[in-house]
Design a protein around this motif. Structure first.
Motif, short mmCIF file in Angstrom:
data_model
loop_
_atom_site.label_atom_id
_atom_site.label_comp_id
_atom_site.label_asym_id
_atom_site.label_seq_id
_atom_site.Cartn_x
_atom_site.Cartn_y
_atom_site.Cartn_z
N ARG A 131 0.82 -1.20 0.00
CA ARG A 131 0.00 0.00 0.00
C ARG A 131 0.86 1.26 0.00
O ARG A 131 0.58 2.23 -0.69
N LYS A 132 1.93 1.27 0.78
CA LYS A 132 2.82 2.42 0.82
C LYS A 132 3.53 2.61 -0.51
O LYS A 132 3.77 3.73 -0.93
N LEU A 133 3.87 1.53 -1.20
CA LEU A 133 4.55 1.61 -2.49
C LEU A 133 3.66 2.29 -3.52
O LEU A 133 4.11 3.14 -4.28
N ALA A 134 2.37 1.95 -3.56
CA ALA A 134 1.44 2.55 -4.51
C ALA A 134 1.30 4.05 -4.24
O ALA A 134 1.23 4.85 -5.16
N LEU A 135 1.25 4.44 -2.97
CA LEU A 135 1.15 5.85 -2.61
C LEU A 135 2.41 6.61 -3.03
O LEU A 135 2.33 7.71 -3.55
N ALA A 136 3.57 6.01 -2.82
CA ALA A 136 4.83 6.64 -3.20
C ALA A 136 4.91 6.80 -4.72
O ALA A 136 5.37 7.83 -5.22
N ASP A 137 4.45 5.79 -5.46
CA ASP A 137 4.45 5.89 -6.92
C ASP A 137 3.53 7.00 -7.39
O ASP A 137 3.86 7.75 -8.30
N SER A 138 2.36 7.13 -6.76
CA SER A 138 1.40 8.17 -7.13
C SER A 138 1.99 9.56 -6.84
O SER A 138 1.84 10.48 -7.64
N THR A 139 2.66 9.73 -5.70
CA THR A 139 3.27 11.02 -5.35
C THR A 139 4.40 11.36 -6.32
O THR A 139 4.51 12.49 -6.78
N ALA A 140 5.22 10.38 -6.66
CA ALA A 140 6.32 10.62 -7.61
C ALA A 140 5.76 10.99 -8.98
O ALA A 140 6.29 11.86 -9.67
N GLU A 141 4.65 10.33 -9.38
CA GLU A 141 4.04 10.64 -10.67
C GLU A 141 3.49 12.06 -10.69
O GLU A 141 3.63 12.78 -11.66
N ASN A 142 2.87 12.50 -9.58
CA ASN A 142 2.35 13.86 -9.49
C ASN A 142 3.48 14.88 -9.56
O ASN A 142 3.35 15.91 -10.20
N LYS A 143 4.61 14.61 -8.84
CA LYS A 143 5.75 15.52 -8.89
C LYS A 143 6.32 15.58 -10.29
O LYS A 143 6.67 16.62 -10.79
N SER A 144 6.41 14.41 -10.94
CA SER A 144 6.92 14.36 -12.31
C SER A 144 5.99 15.12 -13.23
O SER A 144 6.44 15.87 -14.09
N SER A 145 4.70 14.96 -13.06
CA SER A 145 3.74 15.67 -13.89
C SER A 145 3.84 17.17 -13.65
O SER A 145 3.81 17.95 -14.60
N PHE A 146 3.98 17.58 -12.40
CA PHE A 146 4.11 19.00 -12.10
C PHE A 146 5.39 19.55 -12.71
O PHE A 146 5.39 20.61 -13.33
N GLY A 147 6.49 18.82 -12.55
CA GLY A 147 7.77 19.26 -13.11
C GLY A 147 7.73 19.36 -14.63
O GLY A 147 8.19 20.34 -15.21
N SER A 148 7.13 18.37 -15.28
CA SER A 148 7.07 18.41 -16.75
C SER A 148 6.14 19.52 -17.23
O SER A 148 6.42 20.18 -18.23
N ARG A 149 5.04 19.76 -16.49
CA ARG A 149 4.15 20.86 -16.86
C ARG A 149 4.83 22.21 -16.68
O ARG A 149 4.68 23.11 -17.51
N LEU A 150 5.61 22.36 -15.62
CA LEU A 150 6.32 23.60 -15.36
C LEU A 150 7.37 23.86 -16.45
O LEU A 150 7.45 24.96 -17.00
N VAL A 151 8.13 22.83 -16.80
CA VAL A 151 9.14 22.97 -17.85
C VAL A 151 8.47 23.32 -19.18
O VAL A 151 8.93 24.20 -19.91
#
Length: 176
Positions: free
Chosen positions: A1-21
């Protein structure tokens, strides 16, 4: 369960970073003015002059805007418009003893009126150029070409005398 949450958070950060760039790249504006690069020696000089260069994001009509195409996928946000404007771009080669190119004077539209001598013996007379680019988002606009480029060049004048060619050869030998 913690792994899925960490993956979701990393994906959101990646999405935010790519949108910002993406937002930064789509809205970069470059303004350069009054450039003169010259190489001078005893035989003469060579150089490039540029009055101004402007690159920016525009709307459909060519007015400067800030765009944010990261959240919406509507048809209005599926095009990115860029405009490049060059003014006064010229290249010159001039020997210290060579003055005959200055003796040639352009004639203005009014009969027989001569204009002032140009400051240099230009190979590429100062020109103005404008180009517009429309980029279509290929995910939304499948019926449109990916890139559409249009440009406007009022005039182009390239003149190279034998003396200027010889000077260019001397300069290229010294540089290499």
């Amino acid at each position: 369960r913690k792994l899925a949450l960490a993956d979701s958070t990393a994906e959101n950060k990646s999405s935010f970073g790519s949108r910002l760039v993406r937002r930064i790249i789509e809205n970069i504006q470059i303004e350069i003015s009054d450039v003169h690069i010259s190489l001078t020696d005893a035989d003469g000089s060579a150089g490039v002059v540029l009055e101004s260069l402007s690159l920016g994001t525009t709307d459909k009509e060519g007015k400067r805007v800030f765009v944010d195409r990261t959240n919406e996928t509507s048809l209005s946000n599926s095009f990115l418009y860029k405009m490049l404007q060059l003014k006064g771009l010229g290249i010159y080669l001039e020997q210290e003893t060579f003055q005959s190119a200055r003796g040639l004077r352009p004639i203005s539209e009014s009969e027989g009126t001569e204009l002032e001598d140009p400051p240099y013996s230009y190979i590429l007379a100062p020109l103005s150029f404008e180009a517009r680019l429309r980029q279509a988002d290929s995910n939304v606009c499948v019926d449109f070409s990916k890139y559409q480029l249009s440009s406007e060049l009022s005039s182009l004048s390239i003149i190279l005398s034998r003396n200027q060619l010889d000077l260019a050869r001397k300069i290229s030998k010294e540089i290499s």
